[in-house]
Scaffold this motif. Structure first.
Motif, mmCIF file in Angstrom:
data_model
loop_
_atom_site.group_PDB
_atom_site.id
_atom_site.type_symbol
_atom_site.label_atom_id
_atom_site.label_comp_id
_atom_site.label_asym_id
_atom_site.label_seq_id
_atom_site.Cartn_x
_atom_site.Cartn_y
_atom_site.Cartn_z
ATOM 1 N N PRO A 73 61.986 -64.816 -1.199
ATOM 2 C CA PRO A 73 60.844 -63.889 -1.221
ATOM 3 C C PRO A 73 60.396 -63.429 0.164
ATOM 4 C CG PRO A 73 60.460 -65.760 -2.684
ATOM 5 C CD PRO A 73 61.686 -66.077 -1.883
ATOM 6 N N ASP A 74 60.605 -64.267 1.188
ATOM 7 C CA ASP A 74 60.172 -63.887 2.537
ATOM 8 C C ASP A 74 60.869 -62.623 3.016
ATOM 9 O OD1 ASP A 74 58.405 -65.960 2.659
ATOM 10 O OD2 ASP A 74 59.678 -67.273 3.866
ATOM 11 N N ARG A 75 62.116 -62.417 2.615
ATOM 12 C CA ARG A 75 62.829 -61.193 3.002
ATOM 13 C C ARG A 75 62.176 -59.969 2.361
ATOM 14 N NH1 ARG A 75 65.324 -63.045 7.388
ATOM 15 N NH2 ARG A 75 66.834 -64.696 6.930
ATOM 16 N N LEU A 76 61.727 -60.130 1.125
ATOM 17 C CA LEU A 76 61.054 -59.022 0.449
ATOM 18 C C LEU A 76 59.697 -58.752 1.097
ATOM 19 C CD1 LEU A 76 61.437 -57.007 -1.821
ATOM 20 C CD2 LEU A 76 60.369 -58.647 -3.386
ATOM 21 N N LYS A 77 59.026 -59.798 1.525
ATOM 22 C CA LYS A 77 57.763 -59.623 2.255
ATOM 23 C C LYS A 77 57.988 -58.825 3.533
ATOM 24 C CE LYS A 77 55.789 -64.080 0.803
ATOM 25 N NZ LYS A 77 55.330 -65.412 1.297
ATOM 26 N N GLU A 78 59.047 -59.184 4.254
ATOM 27 C CA GLU A 78 59.349 -58.514 5.515
ATOM 28 C C GLU A 78 59.634 -57.031 5.291
ATOM 29 O OE1 GLU A 78 62.669 -58.818 9.135
ATOM 30 O OE2 GLU A 78 62.455 -60.462 7.677
ATOM 31 N N ALA A 79 60.418 -56.718 4.276
ATOM 32 C CA ALA A 79 60.729 -55.319 3.971
ATOM 33 C C ALA A 79 59.474 -54.562 3.541
ATOM 34 C CB ALA A 79 61.798 -55.249 2.875
ATOM 35 N N THR A 80 58.611 -55.219 2.797
ATOM 36 C CA THR A 80 57.369 -54.580 2.349
ATOM 37 C C THR A 80 56.513 -54.167 3.535
ATOM 38 O OG1 THR A 80 57.356 -55.868 0.301
ATOM 39 C CG2 THR A 80 55.265 -54.909 1.004
ATOM 40 N N GLY A 81 56.427 -55.037 4.531
ATOM 41 C CA GLY A 81 55.611 -54.736 5.700
ATOM 42 C C GLY A 81 56.090 -53.546 6.496
ATOM 43 N N GLU A 82 57.369 -53.178 6.346
ATOM 44 C CA GLU A 82 57.934 -52.050 7.077
ATOM 45 C C GLU A 82 58.015 -50.773 6.226
ATOM 46 O OE1 GLU A 82 58.285 -52.295 10.125
ATOM 47 O OE2 GLU A 82 58.404 -54.458 10.478
ATOM 48 N N ALA A 83 57.726 -50.878 4.934
ATOM 49 C CA ALA A 83 57.808 -49.712 4.049
ATOM 50 C C ALA A 83 56.630 -48.771 4.304
ATOM 51 C CB ALA A 83 57.824 -50.158 2.595
ATOM 52 N N ASN A 84 56.777 -47.526 3.885
ATOM 53 C CA ASN A 84 55.697 -46.549 4.014
ATOM 54 C C ASN A 84 54.699 -46.644 2.872
ATOM 55 O OD1 ASN A 84 58.360 -45.082 5.197
ATOM 56 N ND2 ASN A 84 56.553 -44.548 6.402
ATOM 57 N N ARG A 85 55.159 -47.104 1.725
ATOM 58 C CA ARG A 85 54.284 -47.239 0.556
ATOM 59 C C ARG A 85 54.996 -48.143 -0.461
ATOM 60 N NH1 ARG A 85 57.136 -42.944 0.727
ATOM 61 N NH2 ARG A 85 55.716 -41.989 2.225
ATOM 62 N N VAL A 86 54.196 -48.710 -1.368
ATOM 63 C CA VAL A 86 54.771 -49.507 -2.447
ATOM 64 C C VAL A 86 54.174 -49.047 -3.773
ATOM 65 C CG1 VAL A 86 55.136 -51.506 -0.945
ATOM 66 C CG2 VAL A 86 53.067 -51.358 -2.326
ATOM 67 N N ILE A 87 54.916 -49.280 -4.846
ATOM 68 C CA ILE A 87 54.463 -48.985 -6.198
ATOM 69 C C ILE A 87 54.549 -50.281 -7.000
ATOM 70 C CG2 ILE A 87 54.797 -47.591 -8.277
ATOM 71 C CD1 ILE A 87 56.258 -45.542 -6.586
ATOM 72 N N LEU A 88 53.442 -50.647 -7.634
ATOM 73 C CA LEU A 88 53.378 -51.889 -8.399
ATOM 74 C C LEU A 88 52.803 -51.625 -9.779
ATOM 75 C CD1 LEU A 88 51.870 -54.259 -5.669
ATOM 76 C CD2 LEU A 88 54.284 -53.994 -6.277
ATOM 77 N N ARG A 89 53.114 -52.514 -10.712
ATOM 78 C CA ARG A 89 52.541 -52.385 -12.047
ATOM 79 C C ARG A 89 51.037 -52.630 -11.998
ATOM 80 N NH1 ARG A 89 52.183 -57.932 -13.383
ATOM 81 N NH2 ARG A 89 53.923 -59.187 -12.573
ATOM 82 N N ALA A 90 50.331 -52.096 -12.987
ATOM 83 C CA ALA A 90 48.876 -52.214 -13.044
ATOM 84 C C ALA A 90 48.473 -53.118 -14.200
ATOM 85 C CB ALA A 90 48.229 -50.840 -13.218
ATOM 86 N N ALA A 91 47.414 -53.892 -13.975
ATOM 87 C CA ALA A 91 46.868 -54.719 -15.047
ATOM 88 C C ALA A 91 45.973 -53.863 -15.938
ATOM 89 C CB ALA A 91 46.067 -55.877 -14.456
ATOM 90 N N PRO A 92 45.849 -54.207 -17.230
ATOM 91 C CA PRO A 92 44.945 -53.452 -18.102
ATOM 92 C C PRO A 92 43.510 -53.511 -17.590
ATOM 93 C CG PRO A 92 46.358 -54.906 -19.383
ATOM 94 C CD PRO A 92 46.558 -55.276 -17.940
ATOM 95 N N LYS A 93 42.740 -52.483 -17.911
ATOM 96 C CA LYS A 93 41.355 -52.397 -17.465
ATOM 97 C C LYS A 93 40.426 -52.804 -18.604
ATOM 98 C CE LYS A 93 38.077 -49.144 -15.371
ATOM 99 N NZ LYS A 93 37.874 -47.731 -14.942
ATOM 100 N N PHE A 94 39.952 -54.040 -18.542
ATOM 101 C CA PHE A 94 39.050 -54.548 -19.573
ATOM 102 C C PHE A 94 37.611 -54.539 -19.050
ATOM 103 C CE2 PHE A 94 43.041 -56.333 -21.073
ATOM 104 C CZ PHE A 94 42.930 -56.157 -22.443
ATOM 105 N N SER A 95 36.706 -54.077 -19.894
ATOM 106 C CA SER A 95 35.287 -54.059 -19.557
ATOM 107 C C SER A 95 34.587 -55.209 -20.284
ATOM 108 C CB SER A 95 34.668 -52.731 -19.997
ATOM 109 O OG SER A 95 34.628 -52.660 -21.412
ATOM 110 N N PRO A 96 33.336 -55.535 -19.899
ATOM 111 C CA PRO A 96 32.582 -56.550 -20.654
ATOM 112 C C PRO A 96 32.481 -56.210 -22.131
ATOM 113 C CG PRO A 96 31.494 -56.070 -18.575
ATOM 114 C CD PRO A 96 32.615 -55.081 -18.709
#
Length: 321
Positions: A73-96
């Motif tokens: 995972p450390d290699r992926l961390k290193e690459a992430t720090g040098e990227a221009n942007r990242v795209i990640l999945r989103a968690a559902p939006k639950f309200s009270p």
């Protein structure tokens, strides 16, 4: 011969500073190829899309990576720090309010409707399989909804998410936050919409989830480590055929026609947009969404994108390099 030690000292000094003087800030920054190579050295399966303006790296994520899986995972961390942007999945939006709805309507999610029992919906063979698991684990699933039974079999009986390390999404999210790399996510589903979708589903809609969860549980613990090792070996078709991966991809919300299609459409559109951006985009995408038949990789391929990376299609189809 005249002894001039200062000449030797000067030459040594020049040698010492020359590499620093020759390396400009632009040269010090990693190239796109270096970022890609660093990411690939993490050991996670990934695909690249090169365009005139930049590169998109697609990391195929599986949930609950076993601690025994040999990736870095450390290699992926290193690459992430040098990227221009990242795209990640989103968690559902639950309200009270959504939480209150779940409390007051919980029976509609956890139990079969109208005091029904499993035999009202299952074939004789399906009910016999479930009865065998009930006896093995000393538990009664007769009144439970098939979705809740499927979740219980996977999470508590098979215990697939025990002894795991951070998923690729967690690794990249933490690294991006530390390096101030912008994070983009798909539009989040509202909790209200998800709960309504779940409450309105016919119990029969969740029988495929139950069957897949029973198959994974019957196969036992060895499939967990095998899935992680196949993922690390980039044997994507075999990962997709693993009973655990099939179960996780068959249960709600992935198998829901409406929600599943929207999830796939969101990912394809975001990656297509990223392909037109400058620099390096690193996207962590659920492997099943990427590599399933008709999934994101198939859709991008059909739109003319040149995709580099491991084979993702079934082994009896045309191989890809």
């Amino acid at each position: 011969m005249t002894n001039k030690p200062w000449i030797a000292a000067s030459v040594l000094a020049l040698w010492a500073v020359a590499p620093l003087a020759a390396q400009s800030p632009e040269q010090a920054a990693p190239t796109t190829n270096q970022i890609v190579v660093t990411a690939q050295r993490s050991g996670a399966p990934m695909w690249t899309i090169d365009t005139d303006t930049g590169t998109v790296i697609l990391v195929g994520e599986i949930r609950a990576v076993p601690k025994s899986t040999p990736w870095q995972p450390d290699r992926l961390k290193e690459a992430t720090g040098e990227a221009n942007r990242v795209i990640l999945r989103a968690a559902p939006k639950f309200s009270p309010g959504d939480v209150l709805r779940l409390i007051f309507r919980g029976g509609r999610f956890t139990r079969l409707p109208d005091k029904g029992v499993a035999a009202d919906y299952l074939s004789i063979e399906q009910r016999a399989r479930l009865a065998k698991l009930e006896a093995q684990y000393d538990i009664d699933y007769d009144r439970r909804s098939f979705l809740m039974t499927g979740f219980d079999l996977l999470a508590r009986r098979l215990d697939f998410d025990d002894e795991t390390i951070d998923d690729a999404t967690d690794v990249v999210r933490k690294a991006a936050n530390r390096a101030d790399v912008p994070i983009t996510r798909p539009e989040r589903f509202r909790g209200e919409d998800l709960l309504d979708n779940l409450a309105e589903a016919d119990p029969r809609d969740h029988i495929p989830c139950l069957e897949a969860a029973m198959s994974a549980t019957e196969a036992g613990q060895p499939i967990i480590e095998r899935r992680g090792n196949d993922w690390r070996r980039f044997d994507i078709p075999t990962v997709m055929e693993n009973p655990l991966e099939i179960a996780l991809g068959t249960c709600w919300p992935w198998a829901d026609d409406e929600l599943g299609e929207e999830i796939r459409t969101q990912w394809t559109a975001m990656i297509e947009d990223a392909a037109g951006a400058e620099g390096v985009t690193l996207a962590v995408v659920p492997l099943r969404v990427l590599a399933e038949t008709g999934g994101v990789l198939d859709q991008l391929d059909a739109r003319g994108f040149v995709i580099g990376g491991p084979d993702w299609r079934a082994k009896d189809t045309t191989a890809r390099q």
